[in-house]
Design a protein around this motif. Sequence first.
Motif, PDB file in Angstrom:
ATOM      1  N   THR A   1      28.864  50.219  29.947  1.00  0.00           N
ATOM      2  CA  THR A   1      29.398  51.391  29.252  1.00  0.00           C
ATOM      3  C   THR A   1      28.704  52.666  29.733  1.00  0.00           C
ATOM      4  O   THR A   1      29.153  53.761  29.413  1.00  0.00           O
ATOM      5  N   GLY A   2      27.625  52.509  30.494  1.00  0.00           N
ATOM      6  CA  GLY A   2      26.958  53.691  31.047  1.00  0.00           C
ATOM      7  C   GLY A   2      27.644  54.178  32.312  1.00  0.00           C
ATOM      8  O   GLY A   2      27.658  55.374  32.595  1.00  0.00           O
TER       9      GLY A   2
ATOM     10  N   TRP B   1      38.228  51.454  34.646  1.00  0.00           N
ATOM     11  CA  TRP B   1      36.862  51.052  34.269  1.00  0.00           C
ATOM     12  C   TRP B   1      36.876  49.786  33.421  1.00  0.00           C
ATOM     13  O   TRP B   1      36.074  48.879  33.637  1.00  0.00           O
ATOM     14  N   LEU B   2      37.818  49.741  32.480  1.00  0.00           N
ATOM     15  CA  LEU B   2      37.844  48.597  31.556  1.00  0.00           C
ATOM     16  C   LEU B   2      38.033  47.288  32.323  1.00  0.00           C
ATOM     17  O   LEU B   2      37.339  46.300  32.075  1.00  0.00           O
ATOM     18  N   VAL B   3      38.964  47.307  33.283  1.00  0.00           N
ATOM     19  CA  VAL B   3      39.212  46.090  34.069  1.00  0.00           C
ATOM     20  C   VAL B   3      37.952  45.704  34.839  1.00  0.00           C
ATOM     21  O   VAL B   3      37.509  44.548  34.811  1.00  0.00           O
ATOM     22  N   VAL B   4      37.344  46.690  35.505  1.00  0.00           N
ATOM     23  CA  VAL B   4      36.142  46.419  36.300  1.00  0.00           C
ATOM     24  C   VAL B   4      35.023  45.894  35.400  1.00  0.00           C
ATOM     25  O   VAL B   4      34.366  44.897  35.697  1.00  0.00           O
ATOM     26  N   ALA B   5      34.834  46.559  34.253  1.00  0.00           N
ATOM     27  CA  ALA B   5      33.711  46.212  33.382  1.00  0.00           C
ATOM     28  C   ALA B   5      33.883  44.811  32.794  1.00  0.00           C
ATOM     29  O   ALA B   5      32.940  44.014  32.797  1.00  0.00           O
ATOM     30  N   VAL B   6      35.087  44.517  32.335  1.00  0.00           N
ATOM     31  CA  VAL B   6      35.313  43.195  31.736  1.00  0.00           C
ATOM     32  C   VAL B   6      35.143  42.114  32.807  1.00  0.00           C
ATOM     33  O   VAL B   6      34.522  41.075  32.564  1.00  0.00           O
ATOM     34  N   ALA B   7      35.656  42.403  34.017  1.00  0.00           N
ATOM     35  CA  ALA B   7      35.517  41.426  35.098  1.00  0.00           C
ATOM     36  C   ALA B   7      34.044  41.170  35.394  1.00  0.00           C
ATOM     37  O   ALA B   7      33.605  40.011  35.481  1.00  0.00           O
ATOM     38  N   ILE B   8      33.258  42.232  35.526  1.00  0.00           N
ATOM     39  CA  ILE B   8      31.833  42.058  35.839  1.00  0.00           C
ATOM     40  C   ILE B   8      31.141  41.308  34.708  1.00  0.00           C
ATOM     41  O   ILE B   8      30.342  40.400  34.942  1.00  0.00           O
ATOM     42  N   TYR B   9      31.495  41.667  33.471  1.00  0.00           N
ATOM     43  CA  TYR B   9      30.855  41.005  32.336  1.00  0.00           C
ATOM     44  C   TYR B   9      31.089  39.490  32.395  1.00  0.00           C
ATOM     45  O   TYR B   9      30.161  38.707  32.257  1.00  0.00           O
ATOM     46  N   LEU B  10      32.345  39.126  32.647  1.00  0.00           N
ATOM     47  CA  LEU B  10      32.667  37.694  32.678  1.00  0.00           C
ATOM     48  C   LEU B  10      32.014  37.003  33.870  1.00  0.00           C
ATOM     49  O   LEU B  10      31.499  35.892  33.750  1.00  0.00           O
TER      50      LEU B  10
END
Lengths: 539, 253
Positions: free
Chosen positions: A362-363, B34-43
């Motif tokens: 989120t940063g 961003w949401l797609v990238v972030a969720v992908a990285i998180y998983l």
Amino acid sequence: MAVAGVHRPWFGATLKEWIFTTDHKKIGVMYGVTSLLFFLIAGISALGIRLELFQPGLQYMDEDTYNALLTTHGVLMQFWWAVGVWSSFGNFLLPLMIGARDVAFPRLNALSYWFFFSASVLAVLTLLPGNHIRMMWTGYPPISLNDNVGQVAYYAFIIHLLGASSLATAVNLVVTNLRMRAPGITLGKMNLFLHAFLAMNVIQILGVPALAGAVTMLLLDKYFHTAFFDPSRGGDPILYQNIFWFYSHPVVYVMVLPAFGVISEIVATFSRREIFGRKSMIAAIWGIAILGFMVWIHHMFTSGIPDWIKIIFSYTTVLIGVPTGIKIFNWVATLYKGSIRYTTPMLYILSAIFMFLIGGLTGIPLGLPAFDINVQDSHFVVGHFHYVLGMTVTLVAFGGFFYWFPKVTGRMYSEFWGKVALVLIMVGSNLFYFLQLIVGLEGMPRRYADYPPIPQWITLHELQTVGAFILAVGVGLAVLNLVLSAKFGPKAPDNPWESPSLEWLVPSPPPPHNFDKIPHMPEDWDPYNYEWLSKHKKV
Amino acid sequence: MRKSALLTLFTASCALAAPVAEPARYWYNMYYIWLVVAVAIYLIVVIPAIYFAVKYRYRKGNETAQHVQENHLLEILWTIVPVLIVIYLATQSFAFYRVQRNAPEGAFEIKVTGFMWGWQFQYPNGKQVIAFFNMMEDPQTKEYLPLDKIPDTAKAYIPAGVPIKVLLTSQDVIHSFYVHPAKVMEDAVPGRITHLWFQINQPGEYWVFCREYCGTKHSKMAAVLKVVPKEEFEKWYGGPLPIQGKQVSFNIQ
């Protein structure tokens, strides 16, 4: 290296000994107790804030009280908890880990603590009605030049005391680390904890003067009528923001790098294997420390600065995600083919890694002007740094407290209550901070005592407050566990985690001078070589 | 002119309904990327982490760890790939930000001045609207009024579907002008003139909030934009809109 001899343990000291001590362990404990106390004060002010935001309208306090509470919460949480708590870890553990009898300058170390203590007393006095400071921890001019926000001189003095304390501690620990390592503990072999503290203290030495300068100029503007920042006399308020963030961005790495160090220690110990990619971990620490000084403009994307500079700083800002990501990947890879023990500290640390991942991800968009333009100064930013500070740093600090608790006190904490507290902390803070992110995306501005009756906002705020109180119960249990176990916990062995790291090879609690003679570490020793210990059961 | 190849590529592939206001569309685009990238990285991180955490727990047959030396290929991979991802994100943001930042030519210019604690809107023909904090609250309970209960005098009229360029400054301390539906904000700094632009397509009433802490009544320093069709706006404004492209002379002191 065996340590013999009958010593009175550090906690059996008289009050006089505590006050005049130059022993790094006593000073470390005093830092720990002070910062924990301020963590609780700041936490209680946060509950006041959450209670007020439960419903739109002003139910429990007026705006001025709310603003004072928010300032208190911000200042105390950052300077006393997120920065201060690491002084405790650094002081207590650093000399033990490098095989030294004390820090390089023990008297200076005591002075650092008493500066910190004086600042603490002054900070407590701001809680009294009439002494409130209401300019937020950032103290942006021109609002901070306004008489309505409290005493700037007082605030500046607190910052100066803290700055002097931090600088002295930083110089002390850097010198200790570089000059006093026992033979056999090379830079390449020393604990990642020590690398993290080295980088963190270098940031302090380079950065603290900028903050001290910013508040000094503020002081001169307000009381001596200079015109650095006051636009009515031709000054530039944006200048303050530049100087302020030049330190206050790197300071987030002062808060989080030591946490990285503690994570590395605990993950390695309980996976029973060396940290994966140790060299790249060290490189990442320094990469973060250096890049950290090149990103401060992202706090000012909407401040009216030229557009071209925003673009340059958006690249540097997102690049800092790379070394941070490397650290996370390496911790996860350390679990691979390990033999993982799920003790309380390990569970705190694993939770911290998962939460830090959310904090980091989120940063990233906050470094993108196209995204930031909607969420700057919204609850999204607040949610982001609460994932990093409120969860990662706090979980790691508590994980560290539990991990080194047997070493510090010679007693064992309660595993059961430690785990119960963790579940409550995780449920409460995720409910709280995740919805904070959402309400921020919906547009809720930060630092609002009251908000318009927009239905989604009300629901989100109500749930956040519920989360905050669950979190408070969890934190309360964890603190209670520490306090009660220090008195009533069962006796702990010297090395309950069977770690070859040097602090575990001395008795618990460590004797006054740590080592009877300076240890010479053999060639095959390594703080993460868990077989070494079984080969040398008696060292 | 302002559409880079990247931007066109993305806007073409992103089937979003036209948002209520501009340039919110670009914020949404950035947000979803961003949401797609972030969720992908998180998983990608969390799933192996949980798998390792379960598989390699301490148990019979797994009392000691196995040694895994460094894997340089893996380490290079997870350095290079994130570098490429963040450079892509920053570049994409650059492309969007140019549109979000630069008002279309011939935008209708209004001047907004922040003060403790309210907003003054000045239109090119001299018409003024002042939104003061006490207009936002119920006189008895001091509670925030909902949008429809706020007096019309506190509302700044804005023509629907017309790009508006706001020139911002402040009389006293730093404030920040946040147009809620358009998802843009910019600080109002004393001694400086800053700017932002927005365009609201759907008539209605919308919030403006102060987003920079400015003292006691910071949380009541809101304004309301009353967005009306062009003809209605002209009636209120007392004349036709300044012709687009030929901006009225409007100097800021």
